[in-house]
Design a protein around this motif. Structure first.
Motif, short mmCIF file in Angstrom:
data_model
loop_
_atom_site.label_atom_id
_atom_site.label_comp_id
_atom_site.label_asym_id
_atom_site.label_seq_id
_atom_site.Cartn_x
_atom_site.Cartn_y
_atom_site.Cartn_z
N SER A 5 1.62 -4.73 -8.03
CA SER A 5 0.63 -3.67 -7.78
C SER A 5 1.17 -2.66 -6.77
O SER A 5 2.12 -2.95 -6.03
CB SER A 5 -0.66 -4.29 -7.25
N ASP A 6 0.53 -1.49 -6.74
CA ASP A 6 0.94 -0.45 -5.79
C ASP A 6 0.87 -0.98 -4.36
O ASP A 6 1.78 -0.78 -3.56
CB ASP A 6 0.01 0.78 -5.90
N ASN A 7 -0.26 -1.67 -4.07
CA ASN A 7 -0.46 -2.16 -2.70
C ASN A 7 0.62 -3.18 -2.29
O ASN A 7 1.07 -3.19 -1.14
CB ASN A 7 -1.85 -2.77 -2.53
N GLU A 8 1.02 -4.00 -3.26
CA GLU A 8 2.09 -4.98 -2.96
C GLU A 8 3.39 -4.26 -2.63
O GLU A 8 4.11 -4.63 -1.70
CB GLU A 8 2.31 -5.91 -4.15
N LEU A 9 3.65 -3.21 -3.42
CA LEU A 9 4.88 -2.42 -3.18
C LEU A 9 4.83 -1.76 -1.80
O LEU A 9 5.84 -1.72 -1.09
CB LEU A 9 5.06 -1.35 -4.25
N ILE A 10 3.65 -1.25 -1.44
CA ILE A 10 3.53 -0.60 -0.12
C ILE A 10 3.79 -1.63 0.98
O ILE A 10 4.52 -1.36 1.94
CB ILE A 10 2.13 0.04 0.05
N ARG A 11 3.21 -2.81 0.82
CA ARG A 11 3.41 -3.85 1.85
C ARG A 11 4.90 -4.21 1.97
O ARG A 11 5.42 -4.41 3.06
CB ARG A 11 2.58 -5.09 1.52
N LYS A 12 5.54 -4.28 0.79
CA LYS A 12 6.98 -4.60 0.82
C LYS A 12 7.74 -3.52 1.57
O LYS A 12 8.63 -3.80 2.36
CB LYS A 12 7.53 -4.69 -0.62
N LYS A 60 4.30 9.45 5.78
CA LYS A 60 2.96 8.95 6.11
C LYS A 60 2.61 7.58 5.51
O LYS A 60 1.54 7.06 5.81
CB LYS A 60 1.90 9.96 5.62
N LEU A 61 3.47 7.09 4.64
CA LEU A 61 3.11 5.83 3.98
C LEU A 61 2.87 4.71 4.99
O LEU A 61 2.05 3.82 4.76
CB LEU A 61 4.19 5.44 2.96
N LYS A 62 3.56 4.79 6.10
CA LYS A 62 3.40 3.76 7.14
C LYS A 62 1.97 3.73 7.67
O LYS A 62 1.51 2.72 8.17
CB LYS A 62 4.38 4.01 8.28
N SER A 63 1.28 4.88 7.54
CA SER A 63 -0.09 4.93 8.07
C SER A 63 -1.14 4.73 6.96
O SER A 63 -2.32 4.95 7.20
CB SER A 63 -0.34 6.26 8.78
N PHE A 64 -0.70 4.33 5.76
CA PHE A 64 -1.66 4.09 4.67
C PHE A 64 -2.57 2.92 5.03
O PHE A 64 -2.08 1.86 5.45
CB PHE A 64 -0.89 3.81 3.37
#
Lengths: 181, 202
Positions: A5-12, A60-64
């Protein structure tokens, strides 16, 4: 195979996996580009916005916050950058400060391969240009991106009633224009 | 509300659920409404086909991320330049100022005029002061062609220094004068010697 999922990718990515960011971009770069292209009308401007969106995502992804879906966040960034860009272009056009070489670059530069595709996009652009930006934005998000009013409201910050009215007026103008063509 | 408006309101989601249900019922029974509805749908489908994603040069999407990252890098470089430019200018200004002032008050006395100025403003090294005091106290400046006009207490008359007699005087008195060199260290001695060399006395 299970899709991440997108959220999993962001966490990675937040845990230091740079490849996850590239994977996220791979999923959305086409959508960003085509949304910007339909909204702005040519490759040159769409390219500019796509790059700006990528830069903003990178920074900004770090602040998602995971409060909203990633794709609505991406569209929100695209929406804001595109509207600012349009405002700037309007000022430039009003002041006639765009150079001839830039105008020529704008016309000639394109990544669409086939002539008939370019012509189709040109036709679409002519029709969409008859709409005010607000109506064009709602129309594109609903018609081409398949988003519902709640999602569009989150992106644009407008009430659902306003969005429905915008979409209705856009449909009126477009169907009339299509009838002439 | 005419038929077209009703269709567009239905497509826009502006009808309430009962109104939408009634419209769908009407659509089944009203041929004219159905024709207009189909025409509208057809036009919109045509528009969709004009704007759907087209085959593009794939290299574009392969290169867009590196290009965007390059842009970030360029922007950061520019930002860094903007941030450090004042510091660089300040450092440059400081260095130039230091060079200027150190030249003005240089105790190494590189030229005759440096020595004159140094004496005038009292900016002498301890060794130089000792030397002058020593020679004034012992009236040694009157030796040979040198007289008290050599140093009047305020300024050094350096033109008299560059004579054979003066050179002889310094060679004999300074290099061989144990009293003087007992009170100055090696570093001070070297400075003194260099200064005198610059005056072409050695």
């Amino acid at each position: 195979m299970k899709t991440v999922s997108d959220n999993e990718l962001i966490r990675k990515y937040l845990n230091g996996n740079e490849a996850a960011f590239n994977e996220l971009l791979k999923r959305y770069q086409n959508k960003i580009y085509w949304h910007a292209r339909r909204l702005l009308g040519d490759h040159y401007d769409a390219d500019e916005i796509t790059q700006q969106v990528i830069i903003v995502l990178y920074k900004k992804l770090k602040s998602f916050k995971f409060n909203s879906a990633f794709y609505t966040w991406v569209y929100k960034i695209t929406h804001n950058l595109a509207l600012n860009y349009i405002r700037k272009m309007k000022i430039k056009s009003f002041l006639s400060i765009e150079s001839d070489s830039l105008k020529s670059l704008r016309t000639n530069e394109d990544i669409v391969r086939h002539t008939e595709d370019k012509e189709s996009l040109e036709r679409l652009n002519k029709i969409l240009k008859t709409l005010p930006v607000k109506q064009r934005e709602v129309f594109l998000l609903r018609r081409f991106e398949g988003l519902n009013y709640e999602e569009i409201s989150e992106i644009t910050g407008k009430s659902i009633g306003t969005l429905k009215a915008n979409y209705f007026h856009a449909l009126q103008k477009i169907t009339e224009r299509m009838k002439i063509e | 509300m005419n038929k077209k408006e009703k269709i567009l309101k239905y497509l826009s989601g502006m009808l309430t659920p009962p109104q939408a249900k009634a419209f769908e019922e009407e659509l089944r029974n009203d041929d004219e409404l159905r024709t207009i509805f189909n025409e509208t749908k057809h036009r919109l489908n045509l528009l969709d086909s004009l704007g759907d994603e087209k085959p593009v040069d794939e290299l574009y999407f392969t290169n867009i991320v590196p290009r965007a990252k390059q842009k970030i890098q360029n922007a950061e470089n520019k930002k860094r330049e903007r941030l450090f430019a004042p510091a660089v200018y300040l450092a440059l200004f400081t260095i130039l100022s230091l060079l200027f002032f150190s030249r003005l008050f240089d105790s190494s006395l590189q030229t005759k005029s440096d020595i004159e100025r140094a004496i005038k403003y009292g900016n002498l090294t301890p060794a130089q002061s000792e030397m002058i005091d020593y020679y004034l106290e012992n009236n040694l400046f009157a030796f040979g062609s040198l007289d008290s006009t050599f140093y009047d207490g305020n300024a050094f008359n350096v033109t008299n220094l560059n004579t054979p007699a003066a050179i002889d005087f310094y060679e004999n008195k300074i290099l061989n004068d144990n009293d003087l060199f007992n009170i100055i260290d090696d570093n001070e001695y070297n400075l003194l010697l260099n200064d005198l060399k610059k005056l072409k006395l050695f």
